[in-house]
Design a protein around this motif. Structure first.
Motif, mmCIF file in Angstrom:
data_model
loop_
_atom_site.group_PDB
_atom_site.id
_atom_site.type_symbol
_atom_site.label_atom_id
_atom_site.label_comp_id
_atom_site.label_asym_id
_atom_site.label_seq_id
_atom_site.Cartn_x
_atom_site.Cartn_y
_atom_site.Cartn_z
ATOM 1 N N ARG A 158 0.841 -1.197 0.000
ATOM 2 C CA ARG A 158 0.000 0.000 0.000
ATOM 3 C C ARG A 158 0.876 1.246 0.000
ATOM 4 O O ARG A 158 1.878 1.287 0.713
ATOM 5 C CB ARG A 158 -0.896 -0.005 1.234
ATOM 6 N N GLU A 160 -0.193 3.960 1.127
ATOM 7 C CA GLU A 160 -0.683 4.546 2.397
ATOM 8 C C GLU A 160 -1.224 5.971 2.226
ATOM 9 O O GLU A 160 -2.272 6.293 2.752
ATOM 10 C CB GLU A 160 0.346 4.513 3.534
ATOM 11 N N ILE A 231 -8.216 1.953 11.727
ATOM 12 C CA ILE A 231 -8.794 1.589 13.028
ATOM 13 C C ILE A 231 -7.682 1.745 14.061
ATOM 14 O O ILE A 231 -6.594 1.185 13.892
ATOM 15 C CB ILE A 231 -9.314 0.129 13.016
#
Ligand code: 5AD
Length: 344
Positions: A158, A160, A231
């Protein structure tokens, strides 16, 4: 309307992506999801591809501020799987119908090229009909080349965030945005089906940085793209930051599907953790991949990138069965296939 133009031309400017993001409403998201679902069906019908996720190590030399397995988390109970453990997970996954294995882990210096080439070439030999995906972070070009030559087909890394300043907010000083981008470019050049991706709602993220993400995805044309909500994890500096929005995550999934109809797009575990129906909502917004956990029961809870991750307490067989039913109940089919990217 911009959504229609995105569907037709598959390209927008940064400003137009920004307009789509700032104009987010549940109605607009539903409109985008309907279109994304149709675009996805034209390429992949109702098929959902399944990847067996094997979390090979939670040792990590990096200190990403959002991540539960960052090196300065002293409460993380560290483990790494042996070659035998990994092969056992593959065997179990194969019997459950999986034809892609994803070896994911922190940047663990134990996994040298030599160690990994041995593992990858053994899986390649034992499972010639399966795809091997690696998700092991930033490595040298030589290393990526060796892993590709050993039989790995895909690589997830990723990005990000596509905004360099924001990258600096999420990562320690010794990590660099330019190296991340260099790795992604090299992976693609080498011939890996390459995946980038981002967390939705990461600290410091704005509609502008998200518009940069969309524009980057449009230009990079990855074969895969992971988009899941941030999260918080209790043992990280971002413990008190709010989680990302599931609705915004699904909207982004739809926009990515519309700009890139053939992309392999997972309904992520993080989305399923944030909302118990999150993965179904992701599939209905345009996702076409799920990645159930194949890691050994004994380590499941230890690979905790964020708190309260789902399916850490059930056997692989159980969770695959449950996922299959849930996919079927929302009108899709979990298929037994490698699930490579299809041509438009
Ligand atoms: N919340 C959501 N996703 C996270 N990841 C790491 N930490 C978190 C978190 N706290 C994601 C990163 C990484 C992928 C393996 O997991 O985007 O690339």
């Amino acid at each position: 309307m911009l959504i229609d133009r995105l569907e037709q031309t598959r390209r927008l400017t940064f400003e137009e992506y920004l307009q789509l993001l700032t104009g987010f409403t549940p109605q607009l998201a539903e409109y985008a999801a309907d279109k994304a679902l149709r675009v996805r069906e034209a390429v992949y019908q109702r098929d959902v591809y399944v990847r067996g996720l094997i979390e090979v190590s939670n040792y990590c030399k990096n200190d990403c501020l959002y991540c539960g397995i960052r090196r300065s988390n002293k409460s993380c109970d560290r483990y790494r799987l042996s070659k035998e453990d990994i092969l056992f997970c593959c065997k179990e996954g194969y019997e459950l119908g999986m034809r892609t294995f994803v070896l994911q882990g922190g940047e663990d210096p134990y996994f040298t090229d030599q160690v990994l080439v041995d593992i990858v070439s053994t899986i390649r030999k034992e499972y010639p009909d399966c795809a091997i995906t690696l998700s092991l972070g930033e490595r040298s070009r030589d290393s990526y080349e060796a892993l590709f030559a050993a039989g790995a087909n895909r690589y997830l890394l990723r990005h990000e965030t596509a905004d360099e300043k924001h990258y600096g907010v999420l990562h320690p000083k010794e990590m660099s945005f330019s190296n991340r981008m260099k790795c992604l470019k090299e992976l693609k050049e080498i011939g890996f089906q390459t995946g980038c991706g981002l967390m939705v709602g990461s600290p410091g993220q704005t509609m502008e940085t998200l518009a940069e993400d969309l524009f980057f995805i449009q230009e990079f044309q990855p074969q895969m793209c992971g988009v899941g909500p941030f999260i918080p994890h209790r043992d990280t500096p971002f413990r008190d930051s709010p989680a990302g929005s599931g609705e915004l995550t699904c909207y982004l999934l739809s926009l990515v599907r519309l700009m890139h109809p053939t992309v392999l797009l997972p309904a992520t575990t993080a989305l399923g953790t944030l909302d118990k129906d999150g993965r179904e909502k992701g599939l209905r917004a345009g996702a076409n991949v799920v990645m159930p956990n194949l890691s050994p029961m004994a380590v499941r809870k230890k690979y905790e990138l964020y708190n309260d991750k789902i399916s850490t307490g059930e056997e692989s067989a159980q969770s695959v069965k449950a996922i299959r039913k849930r996919i079927h109940d929302c009108g899709f089919d979990m298929v037994i296939a490698r699930g490579d990217i299809l041509e438009a």
